[in-house]
Each structure stands twice: as C-alpha cells, then as structure tokens.
Design a protein around this motif. Structure first.
Motif, PDB file in Angstrom:
ATOM      1  N   PHE A 136     -19.367 -68.553 -10.170  1.00  0.00           N
ATOM      2  CA  PHE A 136     -19.113 -67.523 -10.278  1.00  0.00           C
ATOM      3  C   PHE A 136     -20.266 -66.976 -11.463  1.00  0.00           C
ATOM      4  N   ARG A 137     -20.879 -67.526 -12.088  1.00  0.00           N
ATOM      5  CA  ARG A 137     -21.032 -67.010 -13.999  1.00  0.00           C
ATOM      6  C   ARG A 137     -23.410 -67.360 -14.014  1.00  0.00           C
ATOM      7  N   ILE A 138     -23.237 -67.512 -12.489  1.00  0.00           N
ATOM      8  CA  ILE A 138     -24.174 -67.721 -12.475  1.00  0.00           C
ATOM      9  C   ILE A 138     -25.381 -65.966 -12.589  1.00  0.00           C
ATOM     10  N   THR A 139     -26.415 -66.037 -13.232  1.00  0.00           N
ATOM     11  CA  THR A 139     -26.553 -64.717 -13.909  1.00  0.00           C
ATOM     12  C   THR A 139     -28.212 -64.080 -12.443  1.00  0.00           C
ATOM     13  N   ASP A 140     -28.468 -65.082 -12.460  1.00  0.00           N
ATOM     14  CA  ASP A 140     -30.027 -65.082 -11.939  1.00  0.00           C
ATOM     15  C   ASP A 140     -29.679 -66.354 -10.310  1.00  0.00           C
ATOM     16  N   LEU A 141     -29.733 -65.797  -9.268  1.00  0.00           N
ATOM     17  CA  LEU A 141     -29.663 -66.382  -8.361  1.00  0.00           C
ATOM     18  C   LEU A 141     -30.851 -67.364  -7.298  1.00  0.00           C
ATOM     19  N   SER A 142     -31.646 -66.666  -8.216  1.00  0.00           N
ATOM     20  CA  SER A 142     -32.826 -67.392  -7.681  1.00  0.00           C
ATOM     21  C   SER A 142     -32.910 -68.868  -8.470  1.00  0.00           C
ATOM     22  N   MET A 143     -32.060 -69.155  -9.808  1.00  0.00           N
ATOM     23  CA  MET A 143     -32.252 -70.750  -9.826  1.00  0.00           C
ATOM     24  C   MET A 143     -30.986 -71.244  -9.676  1.00  0.00           C
ATOM     25  N   PHE A 144     -30.291 -71.252  -8.354  1.00  0.00           N
ATOM     26  CA  PHE A 144     -28.875 -72.381  -8.055  1.00  0.00           C
ATOM     27  C   PHE A 144     -29.621 -72.077  -6.240  1.00  0.00           C
ATOM     28  N   GLY A 145     -29.286 -73.537  -5.681  1.00  0.00           N
ATOM     29  CA  GLY A 145     -29.715 -74.185  -4.401  1.00  0.00           C
ATOM     30  C   GLY A 145     -29.312 -76.005  -4.104  1.00  0.00           C
ATOM     31  N   PHE A 146     -30.153 -76.150  -3.474  1.00  0.00           N
ATOM     32  CA  PHE A 146     -30.078 -77.459  -3.570  1.00  0.00           C
ATOM     33  C   PHE A 146     -30.215 -77.973  -4.149  1.00  0.00           C
ATOM     34  N   GLN A 147     -29.729 -79.356  -5.249  1.00  0.00           N
ATOM     35  CA  GLN A 147     -30.549 -80.418  -5.482  1.00  0.00           C
ATOM     36  C   GLN A 147     -31.495 -80.684  -5.332  1.00  0.00           C
ATOM     37  N   GLU A 148     -31.966 -81.059  -4.408  1.00  0.00           N
ATOM     38  CA  GLU A 148     -32.986 -82.576  -3.551  1.00  0.00           C
ATOM     39  C   GLU A 148     -34.128 -81.615  -4.201  1.00  0.00           C
ATOM     40  N   GLU A 149     -33.766 -80.111  -3.837  1.00  0.00           N
ATOM     41  CA  GLU A 149     -35.326 -78.913  -3.558  1.00  0.00           C
ATOM     42  C   GLU A 149     -34.842 -78.342  -5.037  1.00  0.00           C
ATOM     43  N   ILE A 150     -34.501 -78.468  -6.236  1.00  0.00           N
ATOM     44  CA  ILE A 150     -34.774 -78.202  -7.330  1.00  0.00           C
ATOM     45  C   ILE A 150     -35.386 -79.192  -8.482  1.00  0.00           C
ATOM     46  N   ASN A 151     -34.589 -80.397  -8.406  1.00  0.00           N
ATOM     47  CA  ASN A 151     -35.191 -81.072  -9.066  1.00  0.00           C
ATOM     48  C   ASN A 151     -36.547 -81.715  -8.522  1.00  0.00           C
ATOM     49  N   SER A 152     -36.697 -81.381  -6.833  1.00  0.00           N
ATOM     50  CA  SER A 152     -38.173 -81.265  -6.860  1.00  0.00           C
ATOM     51  C   SER A 152     -40.180 -80.450  -7.100  1.00  0.00           C
ATOM     52  N   ASN A 153     -39.025 -79.390  -8.255  1.00  0.00           N
ATOM     53  CA  ASN A 153     -39.857 -78.508  -8.399  1.00  0.00           C
ATOM     54  C   ASN A 153     -38.711 -77.519  -9.601  1.00  0.00           C
ATOM     55  N   ILE A 154     -38.454 -78.508 -10.750  1.00  0.00           N
ATOM     56  CA  ILE A 154     -38.038 -77.955 -11.501  1.00  0.00           C
ATOM     57  C   ILE A 154     -38.646 -77.024 -12.440  1.00  0.00           C
ATOM     58  N   GLU A 155     -40.238 -77.738 -12.772  1.00  0.00           N
ATOM     59  CA  GLU A 155     -40.878 -76.921 -13.527  1.00  0.00           C
ATOM     60  C   GLU A 155     -41.390 -75.490 -13.357  1.00  0.00           C
ATOM     61  N   LEU A 156     -41.561 -75.361 -12.044  1.00  0.00           N
ATOM     62  CA  LEU A 156     -42.035 -74.368 -11.553  1.00  0.00           C
ATOM     63  C   LEU A 156     -40.819 -73.330 -11.893  1.00  0.00           C
ATOM     64  N   LEU A 157     -39.262 -73.834 -11.014  1.00  0.00           N
ATOM     65  CA  LEU A 157     -38.317 -73.060 -11.658  1.00  0.00           C
ATOM     66  C   LEU A 157     -38.033 -72.476 -13.012  1.00  0.00           C
ATOM     67  N   GLU A 158     -37.712 -73.327 -13.747  1.00  0.00           N
ATOM     68  CA  GLU A 158     -38.548 -72.707 -15.154  1.00  0.00           C
ATOM     69  C   GLU A 158     -39.350 -72.497 -15.849  1.00  0.00           C
ATOM     70  N   ARG A 159     -39.910 -72.178 -14.621  1.00  0.00           N
ATOM     71  CA  ARG A 159     -41.517 -72.010 -15.744  1.00  0.00           C
ATOM     72  C   ARG A 159     -40.854 -70.001 -16.287  1.00  0.00           C
ATOM     73  N   GLY A 160     -41.028 -70.041 -16.907  1.00  0.00           N
ATOM     74  CA  GLY A 160     -41.256 -68.219 -17.708  1.00  0.00           C
ATOM     75  C   GLY A 160     -39.352 -67.962 -17.570  1.00  0.00           C
ATOM     76  N   ARG A 161     -38.247 -69.088 -17.451  1.00  0.00           N
ATOM     77  CA  ARG A 161     -37.598 -68.093 -17.699  1.00  0.00           C
ATOM     78  C   ARG A 161     -36.689 -69.519 -18.727  1.00  0.00           C
ATOM     79  N   ILE A 162     -35.453 -68.636 -19.677  1.00  0.00           N
ATOM     80  CA  ILE A 162     -35.135 -69.198 -20.397  1.00  0.00           C
ATOM     81  C   ILE A 162     -34.207 -70.426 -20.114  1.00  0.00           C
ATOM     82  N   VAL A 163     -34.030 -71.538 -20.776  1.00  0.00           N
ATOM     83  CA  VAL A 163     -33.448 -72.821 -20.410  1.00  0.00           C
ATOM     84  C   VAL A 163     -33.823 -73.793 -21.747  1.00  0.00           C
ATOM     85  N   SER A 164     -32.050 -73.670 -21.703  1.00  0.00           N
ATOM     86  CA  SER A 164     -32.179 -74.328 -22.772  1.00  0.00           C
ATOM     87  C   SER A 164     -33.530 -75.928 -22.642  1.00  0.00           C
ATOM     88  N   SER A 165     -33.098 -75.885 -23.744  1.00  0.00           N
ATOM     89  CA  SER A 165     -34.503 -77.464 -23.968  1.00  0.00           C
ATOM     90  C   SER A 165     -33.369 -78.413 -24.794  1.00  0.00           C
TER      91      SER A 165
END
Ligand code: NI
Length: 193
Positions: A154-183
């Motif tokens: 309900f709190r996700i503002t950018d739904l392009s950063m929502f998905g299956f853990q398996e997919e996201i964990n394999s593509n994490i750098e690509l997904l985080e590129r250019g987006r603000i995620v806490s370091s």
C-alpha cells in the motif's frame, strides 16, 4: 503452544484496525504471545503482528538479528510489544526493500522514516521506549502498520520496484540503478516481517 496459520494478502483481517489491549495480565494475551513467538520461529521470520495470525489486537513481536545489520551493536533482542506507538524524530525518509510473511515470495521498495522513537507495554503492563534508525526503524514501522490494516505494498510509490524476490534478487543492481534506495541497508534483501 501452537503454530498459528498466517493470513495472506487479501484476507480482510489484515486490513482491519486492531483493537487496544486493555488487560495486560489476561492469560489469553500471554497465550497469543507465546504462539506468535513459536510461529515466528517456525517460519524463520523477523517480525509478526497479531492480525497476521488472525488476532485483531495491538500486539507485535520482532527482533533484529546480527545477519541483517552491519554493526553488531544494532542487534535487537526479541521484543514483545503491546499497544506500541511510533513517532518520527525528523522528516528524513529512506527507501529500501521489504518483504512480508503475509505476502510470500514478493518484495518491494518502500519509503519509511529513517529515525523514530517508539514505545510499548510488555505483558506485565510495564512501559518502555526506544529510539531506532535504519533497518530497526523499518521493521518497527512495517510491523506497527499491520495494526492499522496497512501492508507494505500500500506504501509503494514506484511499482516498478515490486515483484518476486527471486527475480528482483537476480536483477537488483539493474533495478536500483538511477533510483534512490538507502545505501545503509544493502545486505537486507528480504526482511520477512
Ligand atoms: Ni508484514
């Protein structure tokens, strides 16, 4: 003690505002808490709120294990909170990944306050408060949201950063590129709470 069934996204109990606990000494409350601890251990999670086990009361349990943090001093022992309250200490917000036992296999990047003060009562009615930042603050906010019927998607503002853990964990750098995620929280990919 018993292992309880966890409600999944879509079940109406997860969207109800949970009620305050008035009688701290109630044996029913003690039983719910020990069942929640056993359930959390069984599923290998970090935190659990009573509505997730079909009990619409303001009870949360969580801990911050060493494996989720960079500095050992930030570890938090299993904490049992009744009627918790949170207040942000400033306007600073960070975005990082979250997962939830009620939403298996998925994860999403969520904005949360970076620094909070929170308070609660234990099972004997004793009052406590703590300050928290980073991952610790995130877990507390995620769990207490459950008491107000809110789930992390309900709190996700950018739904392009929502998905299956398996997919996201394999593509994490690509997904985080250019987006603000806490370091600060780079190790914390799937905080199941
Ligand atoms: Ni959750």
């Amino acid at each position: 003690m018993s292992i309880l069934k966890i409600a999944r996204l879509g079940h109406p109990i997860l969207q109800k505002i949970a009620s305050q606990v008035d009688d701290y000494g109630d044996p029913e409350i003690k039983k719910i808490i020990s069942d929640m601890i056993e359930t959390l251990e069984d599923v290998g999670g970090i935190g659990l709120a009573a509505p997730q086990v079909h009990v619409s009361k303001r009870i949360v349990i969580f801990f911050v294990p060493e494996s989720r943090i960079e500095d050992e001093k930030d570890q938090v022992e299993l904490t049992i909170m009744i009627n918790p309250e949170i207040r942000p200490l400033n306007d600073k917000i960070n975005r990082d990944w979250e997962a939830c036992l009620s939403i298996p296999n998925l994860m999403g990047a969520v904005e949360r306050y970076s620094h909070i003060k929170y308070s609660w009562f234990d099972a004997n009615g004793k009052y406590f408060e703590r300050e928290a930042s980073g991952y610790h603050a995130r877990v507390v906010q995620h769990e207490c949201d459950h008491l107000d019927g809110k789930l992390y998607p309900f709190r996700i503002t950018d739904l392009s950063m929502f998905g299956f853990q398996e997919e996201i964990n394999s593509n994490i750098e690509l997904l985080e590129r250019g987006r603000i995620v806490s370091s600060d929280n780079k190790m914390l990919r799937t905080p199941n709470a």
